[in-house]
Design a protein around this motif. Structure first.
Motif, PDB file in Angstrom:
ATOM      1  N   VAL A 128     -15.108  -3.224  99.097  1.00 23.86           N
ATOM      2  CA  VAL A 128     -16.194  -3.578  97.927  1.00 23.86           C
ATOM      3  C   VAL A 128     -17.507  -3.456  98.648  1.00 23.86           C
ATOM      4  N   GLY A 129     -17.643  -4.249  99.901  1.00 30.89           N
ATOM      5  CA  GLY A 129     -18.765  -4.328 100.676  1.00 30.89           C
ATOM      6  C   GLY A 129     -19.176  -3.052 101.276  1.00 30.89           C
ATOM      7  N   LEU A 130     -18.381  -2.144 101.700  1.00 26.06           N
ATOM      8  CA  LEU A 130     -18.470  -1.265 102.136  1.00 26.06           C
ATOM      9  C   LEU A 130     -18.995  -0.053 101.456  1.00 26.06           C
ATOM     10  N   THR A 131     -18.441  -0.055 100.188  1.00 23.97           N
ATOM     11  CA  THR A 131     -19.054   0.898  99.173  1.00 23.97           C
ATOM     12  C   THR A 131     -20.040   0.517  98.740  1.00 23.97           C
ATOM     13  N   PHE A 132     -20.567  -0.888  98.326  1.00 22.92           N
ATOM     14  CA  PHE A 132     -21.929  -1.522  97.945  1.00 22.92           C
ATOM     15  C   PHE A 132     -23.043  -0.968  99.126  1.00 22.92           C
ATOM     16  N   GLU A 133     -22.520  -1.053 100.313  1.00 21.96           N
ATOM     17  CA  GLU A 133     -23.401  -0.853 101.527  1.00 21.96           C
ATOM     18  C   GLU A 133     -23.738   0.769 101.556  1.00 21.96           C
ATOM     19  N   VAL A 134     -22.991   1.484 101.250  1.00 21.40           N
ATOM     20  CA  VAL A 134     -22.930   2.958 101.314  1.00 21.40           C
ATOM     21  C   VAL A 134     -24.002   3.470 100.223  1.00 21.40           C
ATOM     22  N   ILE A 135     -23.504   2.895  99.263  1.00 19.56           N
ATOM     23  CA  ILE A 135     -24.598   3.299  97.772  1.00 19.56           C
ATOM     24  C   ILE A 135     -25.899   2.955  98.318  1.00 19.56           C
ATOM     25  N   ILE A 136     -26.225   1.559  98.568  1.00 16.71           N
ATOM     26  CA  ILE A 136     -27.437   1.116  98.755  1.00 16.71           C
ATOM     27  C   ILE A 136     -28.251   2.032  99.820  1.00 16.71           C
ATOM     28  N   MET A 137     -27.387   2.342 100.787  1.00 16.56           N
ATOM     29  CA  MET A 137     -28.363   3.089 101.826  1.00 16.56           C
ATOM     30  C   MET A 137     -28.323   4.481 101.384  1.00 16.56           C
ATOM     31  N   SER A 138     -27.629   5.063 100.537  1.00 16.89           N
ATOM     32  CA  SER A 138     -27.966   6.209  99.829  1.00 16.89           C
ATOM     33  C   SER A 138     -29.214   6.171  98.979  1.00 16.89           C
ATOM     34  N   ALA A 139     -29.318   5.101  98.364  1.00 20.07           N
ATOM     35  CA  ALA A 139     -30.539   4.783  97.582  1.00 20.07           C
ATOM     36  C   ALA A 139     -31.659   4.656  98.218  1.00 20.07           C
ATOM     37  N   VAL A 140     -31.447   4.078  99.631  1.00 17.94           N
ATOM     38  CA  VAL A 140     -32.601   3.889 100.523  1.00 17.94           C
ATOM     39  C   VAL A 140     -33.097   5.151 101.025  1.00 17.94           C
ATOM     40  N   LEU A 141     -32.230   6.128 101.214  1.00 14.31           N
ATOM     41  CA  LEU A 141     -32.282   7.322 101.882  1.00 14.31           C
ATOM     42  C   LEU A 141     -33.276   8.203 100.828  1.00 14.31           C
ATOM     43  N   ALA A 142     -32.730   8.157  99.581  1.00 13.90           N
ATOM     44  CA  ALA A 142     -33.271   8.741  98.597  1.00 13.90           C
ATOM     45  C   ALA A 142     -34.684   8.569  98.399  1.00 13.90           C
ATOM     46  N   MET A 143     -35.123   7.392  98.446  1.00 13.05           N
ATOM     47  CA  MET A 143     -36.444   6.732  98.078  1.00 13.05           C
ATOM     48  C   MET A 143     -37.162   7.252  99.405  1.00 13.05           C
ATOM     49  N   ARG A 144     -36.735   7.508 100.624  1.00 12.85           N
ATOM     50  CA  ARG A 144     -37.569   7.741 101.660  1.00 12.85           C
ATOM     51  C   ARG A 144     -37.585   9.269 101.686  1.00 12.85           C
ATOM     52  N   TYR A 145     -36.828  10.020 101.133  1.00  6.54           N
ATOM     53  CA  TYR A 145     -36.831  11.461 101.090  1.00  6.54           C
ATOM     54  C   TYR A 145     -38.017  11.633  99.998  1.00  6.54           C
ATOM     55  N   ASN A 146     -38.275  10.891  98.922  1.00  9.13           N
ATOM     56  CA  ASN A 146     -39.044  10.987  97.825  1.00  9.13           C
ATOM     57  C   ASN A 146     -40.410  10.516  98.162  1.00  9.13           C
ATOM     58  N   ASP A 147     -40.395   9.667  99.143  1.00 17.03           N
ATOM     59  CA  ASP A 147     -41.858   9.381  99.743  1.00 17.03           C
ATOM     60  C   ASP A 147     -42.457  10.473 100.551  1.00 17.03           C
ATOM     61  N   GLU A 148     -41.183  11.049 101.220  1.00 14.80           N
ATOM     62  CA  GLU A 148     -41.787  12.166 102.584  1.00 14.80           C
ATOM     63  C   GLU A 148     -42.238  13.365 101.823  1.00 14.80           C
ATOM     64  N   ARG A 149     -41.414  13.624 100.618  1.00 15.20           N
ATOM     65  CA  ARG A 149     -41.681  14.830  99.716  1.00 15.20           C
ATOM     66  C   ARG A 149     -43.234  14.832  99.195  1.00 15.20           C
ATOM     67  N   LYS A 150     -43.464  13.515  98.265  1.00 21.95           N
ATOM     68  CA  LYS A 150     -44.710  13.364  97.958  1.00 21.95           C
ATOM     69  C   LYS A 150     -45.907  13.494  99.116  1.00 21.95           C
ATOM     70  N   ALA A 151     -45.618  12.829 100.094  1.00 18.45           N
ATOM     71  CA  ALA A 151     -46.706  12.906 101.165  1.00 18.45           C
ATOM     72  C   ALA A 151     -46.753  14.622 101.521  1.00 18.45           C
ATOM     73  N   LYS A 152     -45.799  15.263 101.666  1.00 20.95           N
ATOM     74  CA  LYS A 152     -45.843  16.583 101.767  1.00 20.95           C
ATOM     75  C   LYS A 152     -46.625  17.438 100.904  1.00 20.95           C
ATOM     76  N   LEU A 153     -46.348  17.133  99.726  1.00 20.21           N
ATOM     77  CA  LEU A 153     -46.962  17.660  98.558  1.00 20.21           C
ATOM     78  C   LEU A 153     -48.598  17.462  98.638  1.00 20.21           C
ATOM     79  N   GLN A 154     -48.840  16.071  98.856  1.00 21.73           N
ATOM     80  CA  GLN A 154     -50.243  15.693  99.072  1.00 21.73           C
ATOM     81  C   GLN A 154     -50.845  16.565 100.242  1.00 21.73           C
ATOM     82  N   MET A 155     -50.169  16.760 101.376  1.00 16.92           N
ATOM     83  CA  MET A 155     -50.963  17.336 102.371  1.00 16.92           C
ATOM     84  C   MET A 155     -50.883  18.943 101.897  1.00 16.92           C
TER      85      MET A 155
END
Length: 656
Positions: free
Chosen positions: A405-432
């Motif tokens: 349960v802890g492993l599944t929770f951690e993997v999903i949370i890390m996926s969300a963190v990675l998705a948010m970082r990808y979204n931030d990078e995408r916005k920064a690239k669009l701004q540039m």
């Protein structure tokens, strides 16, 4: 923009709810353990039958008995582990003191060699069919002896150190089906050899209830493994499409966890390498360090430790190298040493990752909070599973449930963190891209205006060729000056009036080619204003801009040759190109510049502002096309050496 954080928190909430649903499903599977424990006492109160050859208390079954019984309360263990054959063991059965009830202390012991456990089942009246299930797919070797009324009926050899097809039933669990006739006493002996703990969760099932339970368990296991595979494939495709190391390391981390999970459940041994028991013995201890190494490298990228904390960056890389080395040598180590190293490594690295996350949370690093939550969730699940597995806490659930349960929770949370970082990078690239497009539009407008002016001038010139030759020359001269000013504006820094970074890069490439062709030395000076942030903080940004302009003017006064070039490199940094200048001449000019700046007296709103600079110098004869860039990097390293040596000084690059 204000809605972005809400979207992120909503995503994390959805992922967390999904993890809770998985937890609920896992608990539903384990609920039968609680039910069986509450009904065991009723069975204990039934009549028992003793035999002369075996003094243990048998389990008495009838048609009305519950269809799932935890056999732990009827399990006995032999006091000696020196007996290798059943015939020798039966000689000890007349002495009841040779056996004792199986306890939690027996389960916590590490390593079992020729360990004998036994239980008996008595069927007084009914014709029954039952299945004995041992839900520990990681047992090394298990030999089962089935006696009916003290006569040996069957012998089965099982374990993950043997090929998978030798099992009585082709299942990731160890299963043994048997039929019972009225009045029969069935006695079972298990000879166990295992490198790990003596965790033998034996359960007696009816065939119908076992089929239903195994379907539910397979559904939950398949759901978890499917989530891990889907996330790892998604990360792999994103990594291949974007070239991002963050997704590459995360993909490796999740794939390693997937292999570990399927190996713990016995699914890999059943479907992927059923004829390779040696690989089954090594895969989990080898993959755990690999997963830890990927976790460390993923944390380095997602937390951007390269920019936030160099010590944490180096520590994470050293630990990753240690994990890879441990994975390579672990197959040559003693199992007890392996268990010790893996336990210490998991605790140390998990705690280190949590500390890294908490430090970055306190520093305000973006997404660090969710990273810390995921790591803490996995650490808590691992700790609870370890305590259950070793018998220190008695929860009526499978030992692997909390960590899964802890492993599944951690993997999903890390996926969300990675998705948010990808979204931030995408916005920064669009701004540039937006800014670059705006600049391109402005340049195009300037070109169009220049072309229109040129067309108008040409039209006027065509009309007055014969009569106004002198005016034509004047117009052409003015047009040329306008083009030169336009070109100059694109190469001049608007604040200081010196050349900008674009002009510096072009000149560096050109001077590099001249130095290579003529074999003359080329020198580069990197200049940085010391403690410039303090000037901005104490006197304001206008004072900082004024300081930059004064220093740019002072540097320009020392460049006498037309081929010398000073440019604003970025922020409070300047770069100087000195063609046909060796390191001695470059050091002399750098020292003159540094001394002149240190003597400047600037007052801003009646407050004196002292100015000091650190200068890095590098000089060499250019040998290749990449050499100018290397020379610039060397000057930058020399600059930071001057910073580390105390600032307000000149440092010459040295390969040492």
């Amino acid at each position: 923009m204000p809605r972005a954080p809400l979207t992120h928190y909503s995503a994390i909430l959805l992922f967390s709810l999904f993890s809770l649903l998985f937890c609920a499903a896992s608990m539903a599977i384990d609920h039968d353990y609680v039910q069986s424990q509450t009904q065991v006492s009723a069975i204990n109160n039934q009549d028992v039958v003793d035999t002369n050859d075996h003094k243990n208390t048998p389990l008495r079954l009838t048609e009305s008995s519950i269809t799932k019984i935890d056999l732990t309360d009827w399990l006995y263990i032999h006091n000696s582990n020196n007996i290798t054959e059943l015939a020798t063991l039966t000689l000890h059965n007349n002495n009841k003191q040779n056996w004792h009830k199986f306890t939690e202390a027996d389960m916590r012991s590490i390593g079992a060699k020729n360990t004998w456990v036994s239980f008996s089942i008595y069927n007084p009246n009914d014709q029954l069919s039952r299945i004995i299930a041992l839900d520990n797919p990681l047992l090394d070797r298990l030999k089962l002896f089935h006696l009916v009324d003290n006569d040996l009926k069957n012998v089965e050899l099982m374990g993950d150190s043997l090929p998978f097809d030798q099992r009585p039933l082709q299942s990731n669990l160890f299963l043994y089906p048997f039929d019972m006739k009225p009045g029969e006493l069935h006695t079972f002996y298990f000879k166990i050899n295992n490198r790990g703990t003596l965790n033998i969760p034996l359960v007696l099932w009816s065939k119908n209830d076992f089929s239903h339970a195994i379907e539910t368990q397979s559904l939950v296991h398949g759901l978890q493994i499917g989530i891990l595979i889907a996330i790892s494939l998604f990360s792999l495709f994103i990594a291949l499409a974007s070239g991002s190391f963050s997704y590459s390391y995360y993909c490796g981390y999740v794939m390693s966890l997937t292999i570990i999970v399927t190996s713990i459940y016995g699914i890999s041994f059943q479907y992927i390498w059923p004829s390779l028991p040696g690989l089954q013995q090594l895969i989990i201890p080898m993959m755990i360090p690999i997963a830890l190494a990927f976790a460390l490298m993923f944390t380095e990228k997602v937390m951007q430790l390269k920019y936030h904390n160099k010590r944490m960056l180096l520590m994470g890389r050293y630990l990753a190298v240690y994990c890879v080395f441990l994975s390579l040598v672990i197959s040559f180590l003693n199992f007890e040493v392996t268990i010790y190293l893996l336990g210490v490594s998991i605790i140390l690295i998990s705690f280190t990752l949590i500390v890294f996350s908490i430090i970055q949370v306190l520093k305000g690093t973006k997404n660090a909070r969710f990273h810390a939550i995921g790591r803490i969730g996995l650490f808590a699940g691992s700790l609870i599973s370890a305590l259950i597995y070793l018998g220190h806490i008695s929860w009526q659930i499978l030992p692997q449930t909390p960590i899964m349960v802890g492993l599944t929770f951690e993997v999903i949370i890390m996926s969300a963190v990675l998705a948010m970082r990808y979204n931030d990078e995408r916005k920064a690239k669009l701004q540039m891209q937006k800014k670059a497009l705006e600049q391109a539009v402005r340049l195009q407008q300037n070109r169009d205006e220049a072309l229109r002016a040129e067309a108008q001038a040409n039209e006027r010139l065509e009309q007055m060729v014969a009569q106004r030759t002198l005016e034509l020359e004047v117009t052409l001269r003015e047009l040329n000056e306008a083009n030169q000013k336009l070109t100059q504006q694109n190469t001049i820094d608007s604040l200081t009036g010196v050349k900008n970074r674009s002009a510096f890069d072009k000149r560096l490439a050109a001077e590099g080619r001249i130095s290579r062709r003529q074999q003359t030395p080329l020198a580069i000076l990197m200049i940085d204003i010391d403690k410039f942030k303090d000037i901005n903080d104490q006197h304001g940004h206008l004072a900082g801009d004024h300081s930059i302009k004064v220093i740019a003017t002072t540097i320009s006064d020392f460049l006498k040759r037309p081929t010398d070039l000073v440019s604003r490199f970025g922020g409070e940094e300047f770069a100087i190109i000195l063609p046909n200048t060796d390191s001695e001449g470059a050091m002399q000019l750098a020292e003159q510049v540094r001394l002149a700046i240190s003597k400047l007296s600037i007052d801003w709103e009646n407050n004196p502002i002292p100015l000091f600079v650190s200068i890095g110098v590098s000089a060499s004869v250019i040998e290749t096309d990449e050499h100018p860039t290397l020379l610039l990097e060397q000057a930058d390293k020399a600059l930071y050496q001057a910073k580390r040596n105390g600032r307000n000084q000149v440092s010459l690059f040295s390969s040492e």
